[in-house]
Structure formats: structure tokens, C-alpha cells
Enzyme design. Structure first.
Site, PDB file in Angstrom:
ATOM      1  N   ARG A   1       0.817  -1.206   0.054  1.00 11.01           N
ATOM      2  CA  ARG A   1      -0.039  -0.218   0.088  1.00 11.01           C
ATOM      3  C   ARG A   1       0.733   1.256  -0.010  1.00 11.01           C
ATOM      4  O   ARG A   1       0.332   2.385   0.646  1.00 11.01           O
ATOM      5  CB  ARG A   1      -0.900   0.091   1.169  1.00 11.01           C
ATOM      6  CG  ARG A   1      -1.933  -1.056   1.164  1.00 11.01           C
ATOM      7  CD  ARG A   1      -2.923  -1.184   0.212  1.00 11.01           C
ATOM      8  NE  ARG A   1      -3.667  -2.279   0.280  1.00 11.01           N
ATOM      9  CZ  ARG A   1      -3.601  -3.723  -0.325  1.00 11.01           C
ATOM     10  NH1 ARG A   1      -2.334  -3.542  -1.081  1.00 11.01           N
ATOM     11  NH2 ARG A   1      -4.252  -4.518  -0.176  1.00 11.01           N
TER      12      ARG A   1
ATOM     13  N   SER B   1     -11.553   0.104   2.919  1.00 10.48           N
ATOM     14  CA  SER B   1     -10.807  -0.220   4.122  1.00 10.48           C
ATOM     15  C   SER B   1      -9.942   1.074   4.656  1.00 10.48           C
ATOM     16  O   SER B   1      -9.214   1.591   3.838  1.00 10.48           O
ATOM     17  CB  SER B   1      -9.589  -1.306   3.744  1.00 10.48           C
ATOM     18  OG  SER B   1     -10.018  -2.628   3.154  1.00 10.48           O
TER      19      SER B   1
ATOM     20  N   GLU C   1      -5.656   4.341   5.970  1.00 10.85           N
ATOM     21  CA  GLU C   1      -5.365   4.283   4.528  1.00 10.85           C
ATOM     22  C   GLU C   1      -5.753   5.635   3.621  1.00 10.85           C
ATOM     23  O   GLU C   1      -4.896   5.917   2.863  1.00 10.85           O
ATOM     24  CB  GLU C   1      -6.035   2.900   4.154  1.00 10.85           C
ATOM     25  CG  GLU C   1      -5.495   2.518   2.655  1.00 10.85           C
ATOM     26  CD  GLU C   1      -5.918   1.097   2.176  1.00 10.85           C
ATOM     27  OE1 GLU C   1      -6.373   1.064   0.918  1.00 10.85           O
ATOM     28  OE2 GLU C   1      -6.047   0.214   3.218  1.00 10.85           O
TER      29      GLU C   1
END
Length: 351
Positions: free
Chosen positions: A160, A239, A343
Site C-alpha cells: 500500500r 478499508s 489508509e
């Protein structure tokens, strides 16, 4: 190029939250994108780049500067090579590769947002990451004042993360190039256990591309991870927290906390994440810390379908959302000694 003043930004995000921008520019060509960026930089005006808005948390006061919405279009598919303009809708592009019989991104079906955002976040799900297929990223380099082409290695991809996240003020992605695989209509080898179970196959097997795509879409929809205007569980950024990656020492301390809280036989999820590092599940941490599906009493709550998604139930403010996020972070830290990291990108606010 469209220019609006005091323009609402909430409709451009999947959270449907955030105040207005001083100015909103919608660019439909690479040249327009570069012109808008150069103009903002020359004037010293703060710049916010918006793609699909699926990974943004914008403060209630909005953005005092120029918001640049990238709405470029263009899909070029030649053999197994794919080039996408940054403004292309990601999940539509994935569908086209599946229809063309090409494997490599089929398990990334249903992910909201634009193609240009995928290398920034190194988007991944169900055993695939875009870093496995991206060959080059064409971007405008604000520091050098020119268009550059970065190789896969130069993008410095990790979980990520990427060079673009390390230097968020430097690059504006224009185009992304991929190398896909012609496996005779079959998917890449299935890696993710949940996907394999849903498909009724073993890890490492291949299945029909359309079957892989349909299965992933059903799995995502069951977790509220496929956009649906009528379903408030999808008024989210997907998420909200990344899965923590812990050193061996930190993981040992974490496991001890788990057994102290949940019992001597309790075992937390653990996945190899490189030498001396272990990844665990943010969703598991949130649930075991007491934040179950649907948690919350206000207009911002945890999804009723998935504990990893924070949602706007309608009428929420960004502060409502952040209050819930902070409560979850504090609760998980107190229960397990692990600090969750958000995130989505925050604009004008922070946890």
C-alpha cells in the site's frame, strides 16, 4: 477545461463528505492537467489532485486552494500491453481486460476510483497488487517541471505504498502502463485463501477469468466494497486502516496481549511480510477490541458488513467520521498495543 469557484467537493468523494474548494478545475486531457498544475505552482497556490475520490477524507472546512479533478480518458490495449489514462474508471478498465482474455488484474475488480490512483496506493486485493503488472507510470514532475516516465523499480512499490506516497507533492500521474498475461482465458494463479474457497479450488490453481472477476465482485459486495448509491455501507473509503506489519519483537508482544485478553489458546492472524516481519489483520483487531459490525450511534458508523470500513450513514460530517476513527484507533491500541494507520488520504484534517 472547466473552472468553478467555491465548488463542493463532497460529491466527488465516495464518503460524500468535506467542504468546498476555493477553485475546482476539471481537466480532460493531459495537457490541461499539466497546465492547471503549472499555473497553481507558479502562483504558489495549494493544489489537491482528485481522481475517483475513493481514498479521500476532506475536512468540513474544505480546501483553500485549487482542486484539480482529473477526468482524462483513454484505454489502449495492444497484445498484452495496456495503457490507461489517469482518469479512467478503474473497475471498467479491469472489466475490459477480462473481456479481452488477459490476466493480471482480474482480482482487482470492483475497486472504486481511477486508474491514476492505483500506483500511488499500490492498490491490491484478493492476492493481487498492481505492482505485479505495472511496467511504467507517466507523470508530471512538479519539481523538474516536465513529464517523466518511471519504471516499475523507480516507483518503489511496497505494501500500500510507493514513491508517489513518499513524495506526495512531486508527481501527478498522467498514464499507467501494464504488462498482462494471455493464459488462454484463465486467471493468474489464485493466491488468496478466501478467493480459493469461494471458487472451490486450491491455491495456485487457475480459473476462467470471468469466473474470477464475478467471484471477487460477489465477495466485495458482501462486504459493502462495491459502490452502490442506495447502500450506505458503500459510503466509505473501503478499508479505512491498513493491515499492521510488525517486527518479530513487536509481534511477540502483540501475541502475548492477545492471549492475555482472549485466552491462552488464542492466536492472532499472521502472514509473512518479509524477513523479520509479520502482517496481521486490522479487521480482526478492530472486531476483537469490541468494535463490531454496525458499531456507533451517530451518523458515522462501522459498516454493517465489514469492520474495516467506516461509513457515512447520511448526514455525517467529517468530524463525525474522524471521531469514530480516533475511538477505534485508541481502543485497538489499548487492547493490543498496536496502532492502526489510516489508509485514505486526509485533507485539512488528521487523526
Amino acid at each position: 477545461m472547466q473552472v468553478l469557484h467555491d465548488a463542493p467537493l463532497a460529491p466527488l468523494t465516495t464518503f460524500r463528505l468535506g467542504g468546498p474548494a476555493t477553485r475546482l478545475i476539471t481537466a480532460t486531457t493531459d495537457a490541461e492537467v499539466i497546465e492547471a498544475v503549472r499555473e497553481a505552482d507558479a502562483a504558489g497556490t495549494p493544489l489537491l489532485v482528485i481522481g475517483g475520490g475513493s481514498n479521500l477524507v476532506i475536512g468540513d472546512k474544505g480546501f483553500d486552494g485549487t482542486a484539480l479533478r482529473i477526468a482524462t480518458r483513454g484505454v489502449e490495449l495492444s497484445g498484452t500491453t495496456l495503457e490507461l489514462a489517469a482518469g479512467e474508471v478503474w473497475t471498467d478498465a479491469v472489466a475490459r481486460t477480462v473481456e479481452a482474455g488477459l490476466a493480471g488484474i482480474e482480482c482487482l475488480s470492483g475497486i472504486p476510483g481511477s486508474a491514476g490512483a492505483t500506483p500511488i496506493q499500490n492498490v491490491g486485493a484478493y492476492g493481487q497488487e498492481v505492482s505485479a503488472t505495472i511496467t511504467e507510470v507517466v507523470a508530471y514532475d512538479r519539481t523538474a517541471g516536465e513529464t517523466v516516465t518511471l519504471t516499475n523499480a523507480e516507483c518503489a512499490f511496497s505494501y500500500r505504498h510507493s514513491r508517489f506516497k513518499d513524495e506526495p507533492e512531486r508527481y501527478v500521474v498522467l498514464r499507467v502502463r501494464f504488462a498482462l498475461e494471455d493464459a488462454g482465458g484463465l486467471s493468474t494463479p489464485v493466491k488468496y485463501a478466501e478467493t480459493a474457497r469461494a471458487l472451490g479450488v486450491e491455491a495456485g490453481d487457475r480459473v476462467a477469468l470471468a469466473t474470477a472477476r464475478d467471484t471477487v465482485l460477489k465477495l466485495r459486495a458482501g462486504k459493502g466494497m462495491v459502490l452502490d448509491p442506495e447502500d450506505h455501507d458503500t459510503w466509505s473509503a473501503g478499508s479505512f486502516f491498513t493491515n499492521p506489519i510488525l517486527t518479530d519483537t513487536d509481534f511477540a508482544a502483540f501475541r502475548a496481549r492477545v492471549r492475555e485478553r482472549l485466552g491462552a489458546d488464542a492466536e492472532p492472524p499472521a502472514y509473512p511480510a518479509g524477513e523479520g516481519r509479520t502482517k496481521t489483520s486490522a479487521a480482526w483487531l478492530i472486531d476483537k477490541a469490541g468494535f463490531t459490525k454496525g458499531y456507533g450511534a451517530g451518523p458515522a458508523r462501522i459498516s454493517t458488513k465489514h469492520t474495516l470500513a467506516l461509513t457515512n450513514r447520511g448526514g455525517a460530517t467529517t468530524e463525525d467520521l474522524l471521531a469514530l476513527a480516533r475511538e477505534v484507533v485508541a481502543g485497538v491500541r489499548e487492547a493490543f498495543g498496536v496502532t492502526l494507520v489510516n489508509e485514505p488520504v486526509t485533507v485539512g484534517v488528521s487523526l
